[in-house]
Design an enzyme around this catalytic site. Structure first.
Site, PDB file in Angstrom:
ATOM      1  N   HIS A  42      39.254  14.090  33.623  1.00  0.00           N
ATOM      2  CA  HIS A  42      38.982  12.669  33.398  1.00  0.00           C
ATOM      3  C   HIS A  42      39.945  11.780  34.185  1.00  0.00           C
ATOM      4  O   HIS A  42      39.719  10.582  34.316  1.00  0.00           O
ATOM      5  CB  HIS A  42      39.033  12.343  31.906  1.00  0.00           C
ATOM      6  CG  HIS A  42      40.407  12.257  31.324  1.00  0.00           C
ATOM      7  ND1 HIS A  42      41.038  13.332  30.730  1.00  0.00           N
ATOM      8  CD2 HIS A  42      41.278  11.226  31.226  1.00  0.00           C
ATOM      9  CE1 HIS A  42      42.228  12.958  30.297  1.00  0.00           C
ATOM     10  NE2 HIS A  42      42.399  11.678  30.584  1.00  0.00           N
ATOM     11  N   ASP A  99      38.328  19.907  30.238  1.00  0.00           N
ATOM     12  CA  ASP A  99      38.889  18.763  30.949  1.00  0.00           C
ATOM     13  C   ASP A  99      39.920  19.252  31.964  1.00  0.00           C
ATOM     14  O   ASP A  99      41.131  19.052  31.805  1.00  0.00           O
ATOM     15  CB  ASP A  99      39.508  17.805  29.930  1.00  0.00           C
ATOM     16  CG  ASP A  99      39.914  16.481  30.540  1.00  0.00           C
ATOM     17  OD1 ASP A  99      39.532  16.217  31.683  1.00  0.00           O
ATOM     18  OD2 ASP A  99      40.618  15.708  29.853  1.00  0.00           O
ATOM     19  N   SER A 108      48.216  11.906  30.447  1.00  0.00           N
ATOM     20  CA  SER A 108      47.055  12.776  30.634  1.00  0.00           C
ATOM     21  C   SER A 108      47.219  13.627  31.887  1.00  0.00           C
ATOM     22  O   SER A 108      47.713  13.164  32.915  1.00  0.00           O
ATOM     23  CB  SER A 108      45.782  11.945  30.754  1.00  0.00           C
ATOM     24  OG  SER A 108      45.392  11.419  29.520  1.00  0.00           O
TER      25      SER A 108
END
Length: 689
Positions: free
Chosen positions: A363, A410, A507
């Site tokens: 992402h 992810d 992230s």
């Protein structure tokens, strides 16, 4: 007179022995634990010793008080003043010992609550909670015996029986007294008879002492220490209950002391036995960030990507309750700055897993035009490596058209245009093996790092921060997040402070476990945390993607076997660094072959840009093999020239070995290229125009 003196000496000796036993057992118990660190566990051996010392302490205290009350002058005056029988004395001393036990329990509760409740509501522990559980369990076993002794005296009431008989005796009083003594001895209840008479008390003491203290405290593994501290504090009302019984024995029910004690007893009982449990639930709800009446609810918590979550209530100075990193502490850490088609810039983390590849979250790279990579970085302004890349690969099952929706798998790989050069401050990290790909991690201490935001909507720090976390099982994590937790997910939550977590900007960053061989291993890629009203500081677990299950895909994309990566791989890759610049000036005539070959891999590249860009990517991107035909052509020609020039010095066998090596490399490159075509529609491959 001589028998009286002998008895007095005997009682004084008994007093000294009991005092030494009482004080010595307490000091010995304290000596067993005084050298422990707060979060140390109590071993079974040490616990058994504490239980034995507890039996000595409470029994000797009971007997010491009995000797003082029954066989000393002060005790005799006290008994005479309040007209106390032997049974009354034993009942009073039993209640005094109970009050002492309650005081020790409350002291333990205060220590445990002050330590654990201010750190980690669930996991922080203090050795006192277990130490006193072992020591205090002895009280319940002792109390069974002491209550039996009180029961015997109160039932038989020997002193009262003798005084009444002596007043009614006639000339044959001695015979009647003897007969009375015989009757008393026959009426003395046995211990088994007492157990049958008081089964509820017996079962209560055995359950609390044996199971409630010893079994539960040992099996809980240090969890819920704050809650256990409040259980100890429930004993605060016990001294007032004991004093009420003592005042009743002293026939002081009409006194002001009895009234005041009664009020204090009711107040402490209400606070410690009634209000404390709802208060603990309130504390727990605040830790979870849940409304009070939803603390025990079974609904799963909504999740969101880390960069979308805002810290709502806690302002901290680091990643979230972490520390600033020192140079070289996390040499694999990467800072990413991604640019989308609108010109917006966002930040993520990543990990160097090879000199040409960065592992991050899908992402982070989805729908990005370009990204700047800083590696070997402790401070953003002084990286060991800085470069730009437009080539990345998201895992095929990750829907890149919905980058704002939390998804499993992810995972993304970013190709570096210019390979990194390893230094003391810049190193790759070992990737989780296939053997550990689906390992059940539970309670392992891991490290997360990143450049995530440090306060609500504030700027990202320029200094790398890191924090300890503790892994939880997927089953435990699924209880919070539901079906989002799959076999490719690993979860971790705070280590010893509830707010410890990854947060905005972290992230794609690494979750690192030091393996049994002492080497750091990348076991997770930061993906999501609890969303909505919870946020990073909520104490709920964060979700990470496991890299181990994707090793096959990594190899298809890069041509590198990360599970068997070794120093030989690094040395064979090194020459590509030196040859990257040479083709840019010498192989401008070759693009005719690459322009016809390149569109089979990506349709977004124009021939004009390919001819200028191609020579650079030809040598640096050998593992991805988007330029498979161009790589061997100049090399094979140069090899032929070299072989002709050195024909006299090297035999045909050496030439054959070189040709075979080239053929093998071509074969590997072509195979990888064919495999990449299978993912052409799924992958997002971008070249800078």
């Amino acid at each position: 007179m001589e028998p009286t003196i002998s008895k007095a000496r005997h009682h004084r000796a008994a007093l000294w022995i009991l005092m030494i036993a009482n004080v010595g057992s307490l000091v010995s118990a304290a000596n067993l634990v005084v050298s422990l660190d707060p979060e140390d566990r109590i071993t079974i051996k040490r616990g058994a010793a504490l239980t034995l010392l507890g039996l000595v302490y409470f029994t000797s205290l009971f007997e010491l008080l009995n000797v003082l009350a029954l066989f000393t002058g002060a005790g005799a005056r006290f008994r005479h003043k309040y007209r106390l029988s032997c049974g009354d004395v034993l009942d009073i001393t039993n209640k005094l010992v109970s009050a002492v036990q309650a005081a020790l329990s409350c002291l333990t509760g205060v220590i445990v609550c002050l330590w654990s409740c201010t750190r980690d509501f669930v996991r922080s522990s203090h050795f006192m909670s277990e130490a006193y559980a072992w020591f205090g369990a002895a009280y319940f076993f002792y109390d069974i015996w002491s209550m039996y002794m009180v029961h015997v005296q109160m039932t038989s009431n020997v002193d009262s029986f003798k005084s009444k008989i002596q007043r009614k005796l006639s000339k044959n009083g001695d015979a009647l007294l003897s007969s009375g003594d015989s009757a008393v001895k026959k009426s003395r209840p046995s211990f088994l008879a007492y157990c049958r008479h008081e089964p509820v008390i017996l079962m209560h003491h055995l359950f609390i002492g044996g199971f409630g203290f010893l079994v539960i405290v040992y099996l809980r593994g240090g969890l819920g220490d704050c809650v256990f501290g409040f259980v100890y504090l429930m004993e605060l009302s016990t001294p007032f209950v004991s004093l009420r019984g003592i005042l009743s024995r002293l026939r002081l029910k009409a006194s002001k002391a009895y009234l005041v004690n009664g009020i204090l007893m009711l107040l402490t009982f209400f606070l410690c036995r009634v209000v404390s449990l709802p208060y603990v639930c309130l504390m727990y709800s605040r830790v979870l960030g849940l409304p009070y009446f939803e603390v025990t609810g079974s609904e799963t918590v909504k999740v969101d990507f880390i960069e979308n979550v805002i810290e709502q209530t806690i302002k901290v100075s680091r990643i979230v309750s972490g520390w600033e990193a020192s140079p070289g502490q996390h040499p694999w850490q990467v800072g990413l700055r991604m640019v989308d088609h609108t010109g917006g810039v966002t930040g993520c983390g990543g990990s160097i897993v090879h000199r040409e590849w960065v592992l991050t979250a899908a992402h982070c790279t989805a729908s990005r035009v370009t990204m700047v990579i800083r590696a070997g970085v402790t401070h953003m302004t002084t990286p060991q490596y800085i470069g730009e890349s437009t080539e990345y690969y998201n895992y095929p099952t990750f829907d890149s058209s919905r980058p704002d929706v939390v998804q499993s798998d992810d995972v993304a790989m970013v190709k570096l245009r210019v390979p990194v050069v390893y230094t003391d401050l810049l190193q790759s990290i070992r990737v989780q093996s296939s053997a550990d790909a689906f390992r059940t991690y539970d309670g392992d201490v891991v490290i997360a790092s990143g450049f995530g935001r440090v306060w609500t909507n504030g700027a990202s720090p320029e200094t790398l921060n890191w924090v300890y976390l503790r892994t939880v099982t997927n089953a435990q994590c699924a209880a919070t997040f539901g079906s989002l937790i799959t076999s490719t997910t690993i979860c971790a939550r705070y280590f010893n402070v509830t707010s410890q977590s990854v947060c905005q900007g972290d992230s794609g960053g690494p979750l690192v476990l030091t393996s049994e061989d002492g080497l750091p291993t990348l076991i997770g890629i930061a993906s999501f945390v609890a969303g909505g009203q919870f946020g990073c500081h909520s104490g709920l677990p964060g979700g990470f993607a496991r890299p181990g299950p994707f090793l096959g895909w990594f190899q298809e994309i890069t041509g590198i076997d990360f599970e068997n990566l070794n120093e030989e791989d690094e040395t064979t890759e090194a020459p590509t660094t030196t040859t990257t610049e040479e083709p840019t000036t010498t192989t401008t005539e070759e693009p005719t072959t690459t322009t016809t070959e390149e569109p089979t891999t990506t349709t977004t590249e124009e021939p004009t840009t390919t001819t200028t860009e191609q020579p650079t990517t030809t040598t640096t991107e050998q593992p991805t093999t988007t330029e498979a035909p161009t790589t061997p052509t100049p090399e094979s020609e140069s090899e032929e020239d070299n072989s002709n020039e050195e024909d006299s010095d090297s035999g045909s066998s050496e030439e054959d070995e070189e040709l075979n090596d080239l053929l093998k490399r071509m074969e590997v490159l072509v195979k990888v290229k064919v495999r990449m075509n299978k993912y052409k529609k799924r992958h997002e491959v971008h070249e800078k125009h």
